[in-house]
Design a protein around this motif. Structure first.
Motif, PDB file in Angstrom:
ATOM      1  N   ASP A 198      -2.466  13.627  28.903  1.00 36.32           N
ATOM      2  CA  ASP A 198      -3.830  13.968  29.128  1.00 36.32           C
ATOM      3  C   ASP A 198      -4.288  12.785  30.073  1.00 36.32           C
ATOM      4  O   ASP A 198      -5.418  12.897  30.808  1.00 36.32           O
ATOM      5  N   ALA A 199      -3.934  11.662  29.887  1.00 41.38           N
ATOM      6  CA  ALA A 199      -4.537  10.530  30.728  1.00 41.38           C
ATOM      7  C   ALA A 199      -3.988  10.816  32.361  1.00 41.38           C
ATOM      8  O   ALA A 199      -5.044  10.580  33.081  1.00 41.38           O
ATOM      9  N   ALA A 200      -3.016  11.422  32.440  1.00 45.04           N
ATOM     10  CA  ALA A 200      -2.572  11.550  33.831  1.00 45.04           C
ATOM     11  C   ALA A 200      -3.444  12.875  34.546  1.00 45.04           C
ATOM     12  O   ALA A 200      -3.923  12.605  35.650  1.00 45.04           O
ATOM     13  N   ARG A 201      -3.811  13.729  33.669  1.00 45.49           N
ATOM     14  CA  ARG A 201      -4.467  14.795  34.195  1.00 45.49           C
ATOM     15  C   ARG A 201      -6.079  14.284  34.370  1.00 45.49           C
ATOM     16  O   ARG A 201      -6.410  14.691  35.558  1.00 45.49           O
ATOM     17  N   ILE A 202      -6.433  13.684  33.493  1.00 45.10           N
ATOM     18  CA  ILE A 202      -7.888  13.222  33.652  1.00 45.10           C
ATOM     19  C   ILE A 202      -8.100  12.148  35.080  1.00 45.10           C
ATOM     20  O   ILE A 202      -8.792  12.277  35.888  1.00 45.10           O
ATOM     21  N   GLU A 203      -7.046  11.244  35.323  1.00 43.06           N
ATOM     22  CA  GLU A 203      -7.077  10.509  36.367  1.00 43.06           C
ATOM     23  C   GLU A 203      -6.886  11.277  37.773  1.00 43.06           C
ATOM     24  O   GLU A 203      -7.402  11.041  38.647  1.00 43.06           O
ATOM     25  N   ALA A 204      -5.964  12.300  37.611  1.00 42.84           N
ATOM     26  CA  ALA A 204      -6.023  13.313  38.841  1.00 42.84           C
ATOM     27  C   ALA A 204      -7.183  13.851  39.120  1.00 42.84           C
ATOM     28  O   ALA A 204      -7.715  13.868  40.334  1.00 42.84           O
ATOM     29  N   ALA A 205      -7.848  14.332  38.255  1.00 42.88           N
ATOM     30  CA  ALA A 205      -9.224  15.160  38.335  1.00 42.88           C
ATOM     31  C   ALA A 205     -10.225  13.895  38.933  1.00 42.88           C
ATOM     32  O   ALA A 205     -10.945  14.435  39.774  1.00 42.88           O
ATOM     33  N   LEU A 206     -10.134  12.736  38.368  1.00 36.53           N
ATOM     34  CA  LEU A 206     -11.280  11.998  38.798  1.00 36.53           C
ATOM     35  C   LEU A 206     -10.839  11.535  40.226  1.00 36.53           C
ATOM     36  O   LEU A 206     -11.954  10.893  40.828  1.00 36.53           O
ATOM     37  N   SER A 207      -9.840  11.769  40.687  1.00 38.98           N
ATOM     38  CA  SER A 207      -9.278  11.245  42.167  1.00 38.98           C
ATOM     39  C   SER A 207      -9.893  12.350  43.169  1.00 38.98           C
ATOM     40  O   SER A 207      -9.666  12.142  44.401  1.00 38.98           O
ATOM     41  N   GLY A 208     -10.117  13.457  42.697  1.00 34.50           N
ATOM     42  CA  GLY A 208     -10.562  14.712  43.600  1.00 34.50           C
ATOM     43  C   GLY A 208     -11.806  14.533  44.200  1.00 34.50           C
ATOM     44  O   GLY A 208     -12.069  15.558  44.884  1.00 34.50           O
ATOM     45  N   GLY A 209     -12.707  13.716  43.983  1.00 36.90           N
ATOM     46  CA  GLY A 209     -14.001  13.790  44.652  1.00 36.90           C
ATOM     47  C   GLY A 209     -15.211  13.501  43.605  1.00 36.90           C
ATOM     48  O   GLY A 209     -14.902  12.834  42.549  1.00 36.90           O
ATOM     49  N   MET A 218     -22.400   7.261  36.893  1.00 33.93           N
ATOM     50  CA  MET A 218     -22.463   7.908  38.343  1.00 33.93           C
ATOM     51  C   MET A 218     -21.588   7.509  39.398  1.00 33.93           C
ATOM     52  O   MET A 218     -21.580   6.071  39.231  1.00 33.93           O
ATOM     53  N   SER A 219     -21.331   7.962  40.387  1.00 36.49           N
ATOM     54  CA  SER A 219     -20.602   7.599  41.484  1.00 36.49           C
ATOM     55  C   SER A 219     -21.138   6.322  42.312  1.00 36.49           C
ATOM     56  O   SER A 219     -22.351   6.700  42.548  1.00 36.49           O
ATOM     57  N   GLU A 220     -20.713   5.121  42.412  1.00 34.65           N
ATOM     58  CA  GLU A 220     -21.418   4.351  43.297  1.00 34.65           C
ATOM     59  C   GLU A 220     -21.134   4.478  44.793  1.00 34.65           C
ATOM     60  O   GLU A 220     -22.073   4.007  45.642  1.00 34.65           O
ATOM     61  N   GLU A 221     -20.572   5.550  45.155  1.00 32.48           N
ATOM     62  CA  GLU A 221     -20.487   6.120  46.450  1.00 32.48           C
ATOM     63  C   GLU A 221     -21.737   6.754  46.719  1.00 32.48           C
ATOM     64  O   GLU A 221     -22.668   7.218  45.921  1.00 32.48           O
ATOM     65  N   GLU A 222     -22.045   7.471  47.955  1.00 34.29           N
ATOM     66  CA  GLU A 222     -23.209   8.310  48.363  1.00 34.29           C
ATOM     67  C   GLU A 222     -23.272   9.503  47.306  1.00 34.29           C
ATOM     68  O   GLU A 222     -22.304  10.258  47.002  1.00 34.29           O
ATOM     69  N   THR A 223     -24.401   9.630  46.896  1.00 33.26           N
ATOM     70  CA  THR A 223     -24.434  10.541  45.768  1.00 33.26           C
ATOM     71  C   THR A 223     -25.150  11.831  46.450  1.00 33.26           C
ATOM     72  O   THR A 223     -26.192  11.750  47.176  1.00 33.26           O
ATOM     73  N   PRO A 224     -24.355  12.805  46.374  1.00 34.43           N
ATOM     74  CA  PRO A 224     -24.873  14.129  47.067  1.00 34.43           C
ATOM     75  C   PRO A 224     -26.237  14.557  46.572  1.00 34.43           C
ATOM     76  O   PRO A 224     -26.481  14.615  45.309  1.00 34.43           O
ATOM     77  N   ASN A 225     -27.192  15.178  47.226  1.00 33.76           N
ATOM     78  CA  ASN A 225     -28.284  15.770  46.775  1.00 33.76           C
ATOM     79  C   ASN A 225     -28.299  17.217  46.608  1.00 33.76           C
ATOM     80  O   ASN A 225     -28.775  18.120  47.123  1.00 33.76           O
ATOM     81  N   ALA A 268     -12.449   6.550  33.866  1.00 37.74           N
ATOM     82  CA  ALA A 268     -13.611   7.141  34.596  1.00 37.74           C
ATOM     83  C   ALA A 268     -14.645   5.931  34.949  1.00 37.74           C
ATOM     84  O   ALA A 268     -15.187   5.807  36.243  1.00 37.74           O
ATOM     85  N   GLN A 269     -14.778   4.875  34.235  1.00 37.39           N
ATOM     86  CA  GLN A 269     -15.701   4.002  34.393  1.00 37.39           C
ATOM     87  C   GLN A 269     -15.273   3.236  35.532  1.00 37.39           C
ATOM     88  O   GLN A 269     -16.077   2.550  36.393  1.00 37.39           O
ATOM     89  N   ALA A 270     -14.050   2.981  35.636  1.00 36.68           N
ATOM     90  CA  ALA A 270     -13.430   2.089  37.153  1.00 36.68           C
ATOM     91  C   ALA A 270     -14.014   2.842  38.245  1.00 36.68           C
ATOM     92  O   ALA A 270     -13.920   2.167  39.239  1.00 36.68           O
ATOM     93  N   ARG A 271     -14.306   4.123  38.249  1.00 43.54           N
ATOM     94  CA  ARG A 271     -14.755   4.879  39.459  1.00 43.54           C
ATOM     95  C   ARG A 271     -16.117   4.828  39.672  1.00 43.54           C
ATOM     96  O   ARG A 271     -16.812   5.658  40.467  1.00 43.54           O
ATOM     97  N   GLY A 272     -16.777   4.297  38.627  1.00 44.52           N
ATOM     98  CA  GLY A 272     -18.235   4.459  38.514  1.00 44.52           C
ATOM     99  C   GLY A 272     -18.924   5.697  38.075  1.00 44.52           C
ATOM    100  O   GLY A 272     -19.999   6.120  38.294  1.00 44.52           O
ATOM    101  N   ILE A 273     -17.966   6.369  36.994  1.00 41.47           N
ATOM    102  CA  ILE A 273     -18.259   7.466  36.463  1.00 41.47           C
ATOM    103  C   ILE A 273     -18.662   7.405  35.005  1.00 41.47           C
ATOM    104  O   ILE A 273     -17.918   6.714  34.328  1.00 41.47           O
ATOM    105  N   ALA A 274     -20.007   7.858  34.557  1.00 39.79           N
ATOM    106  CA  ALA A 274     -20.295   7.576  33.072  1.00 39.79           C
ATOM    107  C   ALA A 274     -19.480   8.582  32.190  1.00 39.79           C
ATOM    108  O   ALA A 274     -19.171   9.670  32.479  1.00 39.79           O
ATOM    109  N   VAL A 275     -19.324   7.975  31.044  1.00 45.46           N
ATOM    110  CA  VAL A 275     -18.746   8.597  30.004  1.00 45.46           C
ATOM    111  C   VAL A 275     -19.417   9.047  28.980  1.00 45.46           C
ATOM    112  O   VAL A 275     -20.151   8.022  28.493  1.00 45.46           O
ATOM    113  N   ILE A 276     -19.512  10.178  28.457  1.00 44.38           N
ATOM    114  CA  ILE A 276     -20.299  10.616  27.453  1.00 44.38           C
ATOM    115  C   ILE A 276     -19.391  11.267  26.372  1.00 44.38           C
ATOM    116  O   ILE A 276     -18.629  11.961  26.446  1.00 44.38           O
TER     117      ILE A 276
END
Length: 218
Positions: free
Chosen positions: A23-34, A1-8, A62-70
């Protein structure tokens, strides 16, 4: 989960595309979108070694941005790449086995339910989430009506969170959010040929901010 404020409100779960050039560049771009709650990496039938290589490249992004990887594939791969969870597409007994073996140290979610009875059977094992949809089958602008119906019913009746697959039109996140689902899954809408992944994620979050119902305390 994101470490920033989590939307309710309903949040995005990103479904990675099959391995391919850039694929890595596309994923990284998506992860930067919000805001993104998690990234699911399906194996799409790839052999274990190839999928592990794919997961090793994408998991740290993803994990570098606090996003869980499944990991939706061999559980051993999840352990090897130090992912945050596994996704099981199988029988109730297979899911129960995964919950027993892995839930004490990682998220264990499931998919594969096509009916209410299917969903309730899987839910008896107490997974961390249930996914309504099939990876790679978001091929129409709108979400599949069955997935919307199941997501709406589940979110009203069951405390286990659910993820509902959106369509290829980014505006379809609104229909998913209106069901009360905790998460909306985006795949083709973000990663289609010619799409700008960052812009798609930003747009989806803007729509959710505007239209997704706020959750009561859960």
């Amino acid at each position: 989960m994101s470490e920033e404020e989590t939307p309710n409100r309903c949040r995005i779960v990103l479904i990675a595309p099959p391995a391919g050039a850039g694929d890595a560049a596309r994923i990284e771009a998506a992860l930067s979108g919000g805001d993104i709650a998690s990234l699911i990496l399906p194996d799409y039938g790839a052999d274990e070694a190839a999928f592990q290589d794919y997961a090793e490249r994408l998991t740290p992004l993803a994990q570098a941005r606090g996003i869980a990887v499944i990991i939706a594939g061999e559980p051993r791969t999840a352990a090897r790449v130090q992912a945050d969870g596994i996704h099981v597409e199988g029988s109730k007994s297979e899911l129960a086995d995964a919950v027993r073996k892995y839930q004490d140290r990682m998220v264990v979610g499931c998919g594969g339910a096509k009916t209410r009875d299917d969903a309730l059977e899987l839910g008896e094992t107490q997974p961390d989430y249930i996914f309504f949809g099939r990876f790679g089958y978001d091929n129409k602008p709108e979400p599949h009506p069955r997935n919307l119906t199941l997501g709406g019913w589940w979110s009203q009746m069951i405390s286990v969170p659910c993820i509902v697959l959106a369509g290829t039109d980014i505006r379809s996140v609104q229909a998913v959010a209106e069901t009360g689902a905790e998460f909306v899954a985006l795949g083709a809408a973000v990663f289609a040929d010619g799409a700008d992944p960052a812009r798609m994620v930003t747009g989806a979050n803007m729509l959710l901010d505007l239209h997704a119902p706020a959750f009561e305390d859960r």
